[in-house]
Design an enzyme around this catalytic site. Structure first.
Site, PDB file in Angstrom:
ATOM      1  N   ARG A   1     -12.561  -8.962  -5.640  1.00 26.52           N
ATOM      2  CA  ARG A   1     -12.723  -8.346  -4.213  1.00 26.52           C
ATOM      3  C   ARG A   1     -12.242  -6.764  -4.138  1.00 26.52           C
ATOM      4  O   ARG A   1     -11.547  -6.356  -4.546  1.00 26.52           O
ATOM      5  CB  ARG A   1     -11.487  -9.096  -3.130  1.00 26.52           C
TER       6      ARG A   1
ATOM      7  N   THR B   1       0.909  -1.242   0.113  1.00 27.24           N
ATOM      8  CA  THR B   1      -0.005   0.057   0.150  1.00 27.24           C
ATOM      9  C   THR B   1       0.854   1.343   0.038  1.00 27.24           C
ATOM     10  O   THR B   1       1.907   1.407   0.564  1.00 27.24           O
ATOM     11  CB  THR B   1      -0.905  -0.017   1.168  1.00 27.24           C
TER      12      THR B   1
ATOM     13  N   GLY C   1      -7.317  -4.929   5.405  1.00 26.35           N
ATOM     14  CA  GLY C   1      -8.679  -4.055   4.547  1.00 26.35           C
ATOM     15  C   GLY C   1      -9.921  -4.387   5.429  1.00 26.35           C
ATOM     16  O   GLY C   1     -10.770  -3.727   5.405  1.00 26.35           O
TER      17      GLY C   1
END
Length: 139
Positions: A32, A4, A58
């Site tokens: 997803r 990320t 997440g």
């Protein structure tokens, strides 16, 4: 990319912005959707309070609406940014497992790096101050 990347910014006019881009998690179902594109879950900005970009588990971040929760704690409970970040990351900790890591910036230019992992690549710069860059928790 497999990790990320998050960013928060405050411009000279007082506008706050947040962005989060993620490589996702390996082995997830096709289609997803993680927390990164969900405003309020993994990313949120409001000129009244703060800008937040999250990384970590997440599903955990989505269920707790971590980013919006930081904003709400600043706005409605008048917590300072650091205390709001800590509380938002602790909320639901007993019911929802997983890492909640984030960067947050308020309208005064204060930045908070909060992470539960041993490391998080991070950096910041304010005006002409020396650039801050760190990897390990103790830095």
């Amino acid at each position: 990319m497999k990790d990320t990347v998050g960013a928060v910014a405050l411009d000279k006019h007082g506008n706050l912005a947040a962005a989060t881009s993620t490589g996702g998690l390996a082995g997830q179902h096709v289609g997803r959707v993680g927390d990164s594109p969900l405003v309020g879950a993994g990313v949120y900005a409001n000129n009244e309070t703060c800008a937040i970009s999250c990384t970590g588990d997440g599903e955990c971040i989505m269920r707790a609406n971590v980013a919006f929760n930081v904003h709400a704690l600043v706005k409605y409970k008048s917590l300072n940014l650091h205390d709001a970040v800590v509380q938002a990351c602790q909320d639901y900790k007993d019911k929802i497992t997983g890492d909640r890591n984030l960067i947050a910036l308020n309208k005064e230019g204060n930045i908070v790096f909060q992470f539960e992992t041993n490391l998080m690549f991070r950096g910041s710069r304010k005006n002409d101050e020396v650039t801050y860059v760190a990897i390990w928790k103790e830095e």
